[in-house]
Structures are given as structure tokens and as C-alpha cells.
Design a protein around this motif. Structure first.
Motif, PDB file in Angstrom:
ATOM      1  N   PHE A  31     -22.653  -0.904 -12.334  1.00 36.87           N
ATOM      2  CA  PHE A  31     -23.268  -0.363 -13.532  1.00 36.87           C
ATOM      3  C   PHE A  31     -22.247  -0.323 -14.663  1.00 36.87           C
ATOM      4  N   THR A  32     -22.449  -1.165 -15.682  1.00 34.99           N
ATOM      5  CA  THR A  32     -21.569  -1.292 -16.853  1.00 34.99           C
ATOM      6  C   THR A  32     -20.273  -2.010 -16.500  1.00 34.99           C
ATOM      7  N   HIS A  33     -19.587  -1.526 -15.474  1.00 29.73           N
ATOM      8  CA  HIS A  33     -18.383  -2.228 -15.014  1.00 29.73           C
ATOM      9  C   HIS A  33     -18.543  -2.559 -13.530  1.00 29.73           C
ATOM     10  N   LEU A  34     -17.553  -3.240 -12.988  1.00 26.04           N
ATOM     11  CA  LEU A  34     -17.548  -3.611 -11.570  1.00 26.04           C
ATOM     12  C   LEU A  34     -18.766  -4.454 -11.177  1.00 26.04           C
ATOM     13  N   ILE A  35     -19.226  -5.292 -12.086  1.00 23.67           N
ATOM     14  CA  ILE A  35     -20.332  -6.191 -11.783  1.00 23.67           C
ATOM     15  C   ILE A  35     -19.768  -7.400 -11.019  1.00 23.67           C
ATOM     16  N   PRO A  36     -20.304  -7.745  -9.860  1.00 17.26           N
ATOM     17  CA  PRO A  36     -19.676  -8.755  -8.995  1.00 17.26           C
ATOM     18  C   PRO A  36     -19.938 -10.200  -9.428  1.00 17.26           C
ATOM     19  N   TYR A  37     -19.374 -10.564 -10.571  1.00 18.30           N
ATOM     20  CA  TYR A  37     -19.593 -11.913 -11.105  1.00 18.30           C
ATOM     21  C   TYR A  37     -19.074 -13.005 -10.189  1.00 18.30           C
ATOM     22  N   ALA A  38     -17.883 -12.833  -9.650  1.00 20.59           N
ATOM     23  CA  ALA A  38     -17.308 -13.893  -8.810  1.00 20.59           C
ATOM     24  C   ALA A  38     -18.207 -14.173  -7.610  1.00 20.59           C
ATOM     25  N   ALA A  39     -18.775 -13.132  -7.030  1.00 16.61           N
ATOM     26  CA  ALA A  39     -19.664 -13.312  -5.877  1.00 16.61           C
ATOM     27  C   ALA A  39     -20.945 -14.038  -6.289  1.00 16.61           C
ATOM     28  N   GLY A  40     -21.515 -13.658  -7.441  1.00 15.44           N
ATOM     29  CA  GLY A  40     -22.704 -14.346  -7.918  1.00 15.44           C
ATOM     30  C   GLY A  40     -22.446 -15.816  -8.180  1.00 15.44           C
ATOM     31  N   HIS A  41     -21.284 -16.103  -8.744  1.00 13.99           N
ATOM     32  CA  HIS A  41     -20.933 -17.504  -9.008  1.00 13.99           C
ATOM     33  C   HIS A  41     -20.745 -18.286  -7.712  1.00 13.99           C
ATOM     34  N   GLU A  42     -20.220 -17.618  -6.680  1.00 11.76           N
ATOM     35  CA  GLU A  42     -20.067 -18.297  -5.396  1.00 11.76           C
ATOM     36  C   GLU A  42     -21.422 -18.590  -4.761  1.00 11.76           C
ATOM     37  N   ILE A  43     -22.390 -17.709  -4.952  1.00 13.13           N
ATOM     38  CA  ILE A  43     -23.746 -17.972  -4.465  1.00 13.13           C
ATOM     39  C   ILE A  43     -24.312 -19.214  -5.156  1.00 13.13           C
ATOM     40  N   ILE A  44     -24.092 -19.323  -6.457  1.00  8.72           N
ATOM     41  CA  ILE A  44     -24.522 -20.528  -7.184  1.00  8.72           C
ATOM     42  C   ILE A  44     -23.804 -21.749  -6.628  1.00  8.72           C
ATOM     43  N   ARG A  45     -22.503 -21.627  -6.439  1.00  7.02           N
ATOM     44  CA  ARG A  45     -21.687 -22.753  -5.987  1.00  7.02           C
ATOM     45  C   ARG A  45     -22.135 -23.252  -4.624  1.00  7.02           C
ATOM     46  N   GLN A  46     -22.559 -22.348  -3.769  1.00  5.94           N
ATOM     47  CA  GLN A  46     -22.989 -22.746  -2.430  1.00  5.94           C
ATOM     48  C   GLN A  46     -24.460 -23.178  -2.380  1.00  5.94           C
ATOM     49  N   GLY A  47     -25.113 -23.183  -3.539  1.00  2.00           N
ATOM     50  CA  GLY A  47     -26.456 -23.744  -3.624  1.00  2.00           C
ATOM     51  C   GLY A  47     -27.547 -22.915  -2.977  1.00  2.00           C
ATOM     52  N   ARG A  48     -27.347 -21.584  -2.900  1.00  2.00           N
ATOM     53  CA  ARG A  48     -28.393 -20.750  -2.324  1.00  2.00           C
ATOM     54  C   ARG A  48     -29.613 -20.729  -3.244  1.00  2.00           C
ATOM     55  N   HIS A  49     -30.798 -20.711  -2.652  1.00  2.00           N
ATOM     56  CA  HIS A  49     -32.018 -20.706  -3.450  1.00  2.00           C
ATOM     57  C   HIS A  49     -33.090 -19.868  -2.762  1.00  2.00           C
ATOM     58  N   ASP A  50     -34.194 -19.680  -3.467  1.00  2.07           N
ATOM     59  CA  ASP A  50     -35.332 -18.921  -2.953  1.00  2.07           C
ATOM     60  C   ASP A  50     -34.960 -17.470  -2.659  1.00  2.07           C
ATOM     61  N   LEU A  51     -33.988 -16.943  -3.393  1.00  2.00           N
ATOM     62  CA  LEU A  51     -33.552 -15.567  -3.176  1.00  2.00           C
ATOM     63  C   LEU A  51     -34.456 -14.589  -3.916  1.00  2.00           C
TER      64      LEU A  51
END
Length: 282
Positions: A31-51
Motif C-alpha cells: 500500500f503506497t510503498h513496498l509494491i512488488p514490482y520486480a515480482a510482477g515483472h518476473e511473472i510477465i517475463r515467465q509468460g504467465r497468463h489467465d491469472l
């Protein structure tokens, strides 16, 4: 059902590969800070879908994940680029079905908090009077009235949120796998406790978490993986470590407003493969 296990040190790619699968319900909270951007980007990088993505306040991280084709549904209570405006990739998915149609389930902040708390307590639903007098009940069939057995009052109820995986970012973990969150706290604790698995990215791993004011400590036995990812919340901020990158939030508005520019950004900064797949749809 909560899987109790001692947190394991893992690389972020290993943790996403091990715990996040296509079709899962995934909550990335902060909330406001500590948003897990690196993890979200890794999900994109690994091609996860239908989430089925869940987040109390989806901002540009979920705009990026939706634009990259990761999501089929979003459960949320507010969506926007804080201090800037709309989430253009989110809007494109809802209004035009690009890159895929997006189902939405909209709540109030308090309703989301109640749903997470119910999930953490293994209760079937949470209660929130705040829905009364709003039009959310007319657009969200999952907000329903229950009758209090003591007063006969009709109170709005929301189904518990129990993600398959919760992902958060925090300042520190100790060498036993306990995690410290300091500063503004949102629903990270509830999201972790409501989920089957929990991944935590941290700025550093230390011998002693210390005695920080307003601290929240998550014990190792409710966590699945600890990933050392310094800067893992950027462009949001991590209290005590780095400031919010306001310029990045401003710049995102023009990047996200145009499909071609978004695809180029995605290919240059996160996932060339995902960008190449989107080019066929643009």
C-alpha cells in the motif's frame, strides 16, 4: 487451505516458477510503498497468463501485467495511476478486450480488507456496512446482504479472498526467514495469511530484524519463499531505503496510452517474447 512451511531462500525466478501457475488467483499487495514490482515483472517475463489478479489498489504494475496479457480477471477496490490519471492498459482490456477481455469485480477498500481478513481467518465471508448507500451492490453480485442473528440488521457481505499465491515486498528478512515490514502497512499480513503460498521479496537479509517502530513481523512458518531483491519495489518506494520515483509514474501515462509504445516499452525493459506476441494483436 493454508500450507504451513518454513520459508526457503530462493531466487525470484525460481520462486515464480515454483509457485505461480497459469490460471491461478494471485495477489500482489503493498500500500503506497513496498509494491512488488520486480515480482510482477518476473511473472510477465515467465509468460504467465489467465491469472485472476487481486489487489486493493491496482496501479501501474497491474496496468503492465494486464497489458502484457497475464490477466483474465481483476478483483480490486480502486484502479489508477496515483496522482496522474487512468490506467490505459486496464481500460483497453475492459473497453476493447485488448490484449484479452478482462473480467472485473469491484469493491470498496474496506470490503477488500474484510474479504482478506475473512480469508485469513478461514471464514466464508467478511462484513462491511460501507456498501450501504452506494451503487457497488448493483454492479457486483458478490456483494450480498446477510441478516444479523442478534439484531436482524441486513449487513452487506463479501466472499472471503483466498489467493493461491500472495506476493509482497518488505524491508528485511532474518536468516530464519522471518520478515519485517515497517512504515505504512496495508493488507499484506492478511493477504499472506489468506493464501496457500506466499512469496516475499526483500531489500536485505540480516542477522537481527531490530526493534523498528510500527513494525509488522511475518513468521517464517507462514511463508513459502524469501527472495533477496534489492530495489524490488521500484518505482514505488521502500520506507527507509529509497524514495518514490514520481517521474516514472508521470512517464507511464504516455507509454501506456498507446499500444505500440507500450509494446516497445515491454520489449525493451521486461520481456521481448511477450512484446513479440502482442505485436501480432496490435
Amino acid at each position: 487451505m493454508l500450507v504451513v512451511e518454513s520459508a526457503r531462500p530462493m531466487s525470484l525466478p525460481e520462486a515464480i516458477s515454483a509457485f505461480v501457475e497459469d490460471g491461478m488467483t494471485v495477489a500482489l499487495e503493498g500500500f503506497t510503498h513496498l509494491i512488488p514490482y520486480a515480482a510482477g515483472h518476473e511473472i510477465i517475463r515467465q509468460g504467465r497468463h489467465d491469472l485472476s489478479l487481486v489487489r486493493m489498489t491496482p496501479d501501474i504494475l497491474y496496468d503492465q501485467m494486464i497489458g502484457a496479457g497475464c490477466a483474465r480477471k481483476l478483483t480490486f477496490s480502486w484502479g489508477g495511476n496515483p496522482g496522474v490519471g487512468s490506467l490505459h492498459r486496464f481500460r483497453d482490456a475492459v473497453e476493447r478486450g485488448w490484449p484479452a477481455p478482462l473480467e472485473i469485480e469491484e469493491h470498496a477498500h474496506a470490503g477488500m480488507a474484510a474479504a482478506y481478513a475473512a480469508g485469513a481467518a478461514r471464514m466464508p465471508f467478511g462484513l462491511c456496512r460501507g456498501y450501504l448507500g452506494t451503487d457497488l451492490m448493483s454492479v457486483n453480485p458478490n456483494i450480498r446482504l446477510v441478516t444479523c442473528p442478534f439484531t436482524d440488521e441486513a449487513i452487506p457481505a463479501v466472499p472471503a479472498i483466498n489467493p493461491d499465491v500472495a506476493i509482497i515486498h518488505a524491508q528485511k528478512a532474518d536468516r530464519h526467514g522471518n520478515v519485517l515490514i515497517a512504515g505504512i502497512v496495508g493488507v499484506q499480513k492478511e493477504a499472506v495469511m489468506a493464501s496457500r503460498h506466499a512469496i516475499v521479496t526483500v531489500e536485505e537479509i540480516v542477522d537481527d530484524l531490530g526493534d523498528t517502530m510500527n513494525r509488522l513481523v511475518l513468521p517464517h512458518w507462514i511463508l513459502s519463499a524469501i527472495c533477496l531483491v534489492p530495489g524490488g519495489a521500484r518505482p514505488s518506494y521502500a520506507h527507509g531505503y529509497y524514495a518514490r520515483d514520481n517521474a516514472a509514474y508521470l512517464a507511464w501515462d504516455s507509454v501506456a496510452a498507446d499500444r505500440d509504445r507500450f509494446i516497445a516499452w515491454l520489449g525493451e525493459t521486461i520481456a521481448p517474447e511477450a512484446a513479440a506476441a502482442l505485436e501480432t494483436l496490435a
